[in-house]
Design a protein around this motif. Structure first.
Motif, PDB file in Angstrom:
ATOM      1  N   THR A 127       0.860  -1.191   0.000  1.00  0.00           N
ATOM      2  CA  THR A 127       0.000   0.000   0.000  1.00  0.00           C
ATOM      3  C   THR A 127       0.887   1.229   0.000  1.00  0.00           C
ATOM      4  O   THR A 127       1.723   1.394   0.895  1.00  0.00           O
ATOM      5  N   LEU A 128       0.731   2.075  -1.010  1.00  0.00           N
ATOM      6  CA  LEU A 128       1.540   3.293  -1.106  1.00  0.00           C
ATOM      7  C   LEU A 128       1.137   4.287  -0.024  1.00  0.00           C
ATOM      8  O   LEU A 128      -0.040   4.404   0.323  1.00  0.00           O
ATOM      9  N   ILE A 129       2.125   4.977   0.518  1.00  0.00           N
ATOM     10  CA  ILE A 129       1.892   6.025   1.515  1.00  0.00           C
ATOM     11  C   ILE A 129       1.951   7.370   0.803  1.00  0.00           C
ATOM     12  O   ILE A 129       2.994   7.771   0.300  1.00  0.00           O
ATOM     13  N   HIS A 130       0.829   8.054   0.738  1.00  0.00           N
ATOM     14  CA  HIS A 130       0.782   9.371   0.094  1.00  0.00           C
ATOM     15  C   HIS A 130       1.048  10.435   1.146  1.00  0.00           C
ATOM     16  O   HIS A 130       0.293  10.571   2.110  1.00  0.00           O
ATOM     17  N   GLU A 131       2.127  11.146   0.971  1.00  0.00           N
ATOM     18  CA  GLU A 131       2.505  12.181   1.938  1.00  0.00           C
ATOM     19  C   GLU A 131       1.540  13.363   1.866  1.00  0.00           C
ATOM     20  O   GLU A 131       1.212  13.849   0.787  1.00  0.00           O
ATOM     21  N   GLU A 132       1.092  13.799   3.037  1.00  0.00           N
ATOM     22  CA  GLU A 132       0.255  14.990   3.088  1.00  0.00           C
ATOM     23  C   GLU A 132       1.131  16.233   2.899  1.00  0.00           C
ATOM     24  O   GLU A 132       2.258  16.276   3.360  1.00  0.00           O
ATOM     25  N   GLU A 133       0.569  17.211   2.218  1.00  0.00           N
ATOM     26  CA  GLU A 133       1.318  18.441   1.948  1.00  0.00           C
ATOM     27  C   GLU A 133       1.253  19.382   3.138  1.00  0.00           C
ATOM     28  O   GLU A 133       0.630  20.445   3.082  1.00  0.00           O
ATOM     29  N   ASN A 134       1.831  18.976   4.253  1.00  0.00           N
ATOM     30  CA  ASN A 134       1.852  19.813   5.452  1.00  0.00           C
ATOM     31  C   ASN A 134       3.153  20.603   5.514  1.00  0.00           C
ATOM     32  O   ASN A 134       4.198  20.114   5.108  1.00  0.00           O
ATOM     33  N   MET A 135       3.061  21.808   6.061  1.00  0.00           N
ATOM     34  CA  MET A 135       4.255  22.631   6.237  1.00  0.00           C
ATOM     35  C   MET A 135       4.928  22.264   7.562  1.00  0.00           C
ATOM     36  O   MET A 135       4.252  21.922   8.530  1.00  0.00           O
ATOM     37  N   PRO A 136       6.247  22.317   7.612  1.00  0.00           N
ATOM     38  CA  PRO A 136       6.947  22.098   8.884  1.00  0.00           C
ATOM     39  C   PRO A 136       6.503  23.128   9.923  1.00  0.00           C
ATOM     40  O   PRO A 136       6.123  24.249   9.580  1.00  0.00           O
ATOM     41  N   SER A 137       6.565  22.747  11.211  1.00  0.00           N
ATOM     42  CA  SER A 137       6.144  23.652  12.287  1.00  0.00           C
ATOM     43  C   SER A 137       7.117  24.829  12.418  1.00  0.00           C
ATOM     44  O   SER A 137       8.265  24.773  11.960  1.00  0.00           O
ATOM     45  N   ALA A 138       6.645  25.889  13.091  1.00  0.00           N
ATOM     46  CA  ALA A 138       7.474  27.083  13.307  1.00  0.00           C
ATOM     47  C   ALA A 138       8.721  26.733  14.132  1.00  0.00           C
ATOM     48  O   ALA A 138       9.818  27.245  13.864  1.00  0.00           O
ATOM     49  N   ASP A 139       8.551  25.863  15.144  1.00  0.00           N
ATOM     50  CA  ASP A 139       9.689  25.444  15.972  1.00  0.00           C
ATOM     51  C   ASP A 139      10.744  24.724  15.135  1.00  0.00           C
ATOM     52  O   ASP A 139      11.950  24.946  15.305  1.00  0.00           O
ATOM     53  N   LEU A 140      10.289  23.864  14.240  1.00  0.00           N
ATOM     54  CA  LEU A 140      11.222  23.141  13.365  1.00  0.00           C
ATOM     55  C   LEU A 140      11.937  24.119  12.444  1.00  0.00           C
ATOM     56  O   LEU A 140      13.155  24.015  12.233  1.00  0.00           O
ATOM     57  N   MET A 141      11.204  25.087  11.911  1.00  0.00           N
ATOM     58  CA  MET A 141      11.817  26.071  11.013  1.00  0.00           C
ATOM     59  C   MET A 141      12.881  26.900  11.741  1.00  0.00           C
ATOM     60  O   MET A 141      13.937  27.192  11.182  1.00  0.00           O
ATOM     61  N   ASP A 142      12.608  27.248  13.006  1.00  0.00           N
ATOM     62  CA  ASP A 142      13.586  28.000  13.805  1.00  0.00           C
ATOM     63  C   ASP A 142      14.863  27.187  14.016  1.00  0.00           C
ATOM     64  O   ASP A 142      15.978  27.709  13.899  1.00  0.00           O
ATOM     65  N   SER A 143      14.684  25.898  14.308  1.00  0.00           N
ATOM     66  CA  SER A 143      15.844  25.015  14.516  1.00  0.00           C
ATOM     67  C   SER A 143      16.643  24.848  13.227  1.00  0.00           C
ATOM     68  O   SER A 143      17.878  24.812  13.250  1.00  0.00           O
ATOM     69  N   MET A 144      15.930  24.763  12.104  1.00  0.00           N
ATOM     70  CA  MET A 144      16.606  24.631  10.811  1.00  0.00           C
ATOM     71  C   MET A 144      17.362  25.909  10.457  1.00  0.00           C
ATOM     72  O   MET A 144      18.449  25.857   9.885  1.00  0.00           O
ATOM     73  N   LYS A 145      16.777  27.056  10.808  1.00  0.00           N
ATOM     74  CA  LYS A 145      17.437  28.334  10.538  1.00  0.00           C
ATOM     75  C   LYS A 145      18.751  28.411  11.326  1.00  0.00           C
ATOM     76  O   LYS A 145      19.799  28.784  10.782  1.00  0.00           O
ATOM     77  N   SER A 146      18.713  28.015  12.601  1.00  0.00           N
ATOM     78  CA  SER A 146      19.926  27.997  13.433  1.00  0.00           C
ATOM     79  C   SER A 146      20.966  27.030  12.864  1.00  0.00           C
ATOM     80  O   SER A 146      22.160  27.337  12.826  1.00  0.00           O
ATOM     81  N   TYR A 147      20.485  25.874  12.433  1.00  0.00           N
ATOM     82  CA  TYR A 147      21.389  24.864  11.859  1.00  0.00           C
ATOM     83  C   TYR A 147      22.088  25.400  10.610  1.00  0.00           C
ATOM     84  O   TYR A 147      23.314  25.289  10.469  1.00  0.00           O
TER      85      TYR A 147
END
Length: 199
Positions: A107-127
């Motif tokens: 069974t194929l898993i269709h990824e939902e088009e969700n945006m990353p959370s604000a907390d994740l984006m902040d961590s990625m920006k720091s990285y």
């Protein structure tokens, strides 16, 4: 939305790809040479069930053969494959009817088009700022997706396996933890380099 594939050719490996990721494979076993040649001539996809250290997992990667890179005199092949989607295995057959290779139902898993959370984006920006050693503008946030974040963090197969198990909120916190760990790692490496030059 999910879609079932019946009687799809399967090639178990210690390898887990996420959509858009590519890798090269060296094919030498007759059963998998048969599978790959069928996929190339008939433009078919095949599945790579993820083989953990101890067993065959329920997750895998649906892949397409992008290119045959090399054909050897003894019939072996080097190929380039790309993952189109991930799947969950419903049934695994050691050998399909009239074929040398294993097959099964997935069974194929269709990824939902969700945006990353604000907390994740902040961590990625720091990285990214730590990695690139410069300020990253907020405009870059618009270009982030889970796919781009995973690629940036260079997840290994076991981490991808964990990621596929998680619901959306847990995926955000899992990737945020990885981004923070990578940031810390880069900061420590820079300190070591600075101390080396100071001495």
């Amino acid at each position: 939305m999910r879609h079932n594939y019946e009687d799809i050719g399967l090639f178990p490996l210690r390898l887990l790809l996420l959509p858009g990721e590519q890798t090269t494979l060296h094919i030498y076993e007759p059963r998998y040479l048969q599978l790959i040649m069928e996929c190339v001539t008939e433009h078919k996809l095949f599945g790579i069930p993820y083989q953990t250290k101890t067993s065959l997992s329920e997750f895998g990667s649906m892949v397409t053969v992008m290119q045959v890179l090399k054909r050897y005199d003894n019939g072996e092949l080097d190929i380039l494959v790309e993952c189109t989607q991930n799947f969950k295995i419903n049934q695994f057959q050691g050998k399909s009817e009239n074929k040398l290779y294993p097959a099964g139902s997935v069974t194929l898993i269709h990824e939902e088009e969700n945006m990353p959370s604000a907390d994740l984006m902040d961590s990625m920006k720091s990285y990214l700022e730590t990695l690139l050693d410069k300020t990253v503008t907020d405009e870059l946030n618009e270009f982030f997706s889970f796919k781009q974040i995973i690629k940036s963090l260079n997840l290994n197969d076991e981490e991808k396996y964990k990621y596929l198990h998680f619901p959306l909120d847990k995926r955000n916190s899992f990737l945020r933890g990885k981004a923070k760990f990578m940031t810390l790692l880069i900061e420590q490496e820079k300190k070591v380099v600075d101390q080396f030059y100071l001495n």
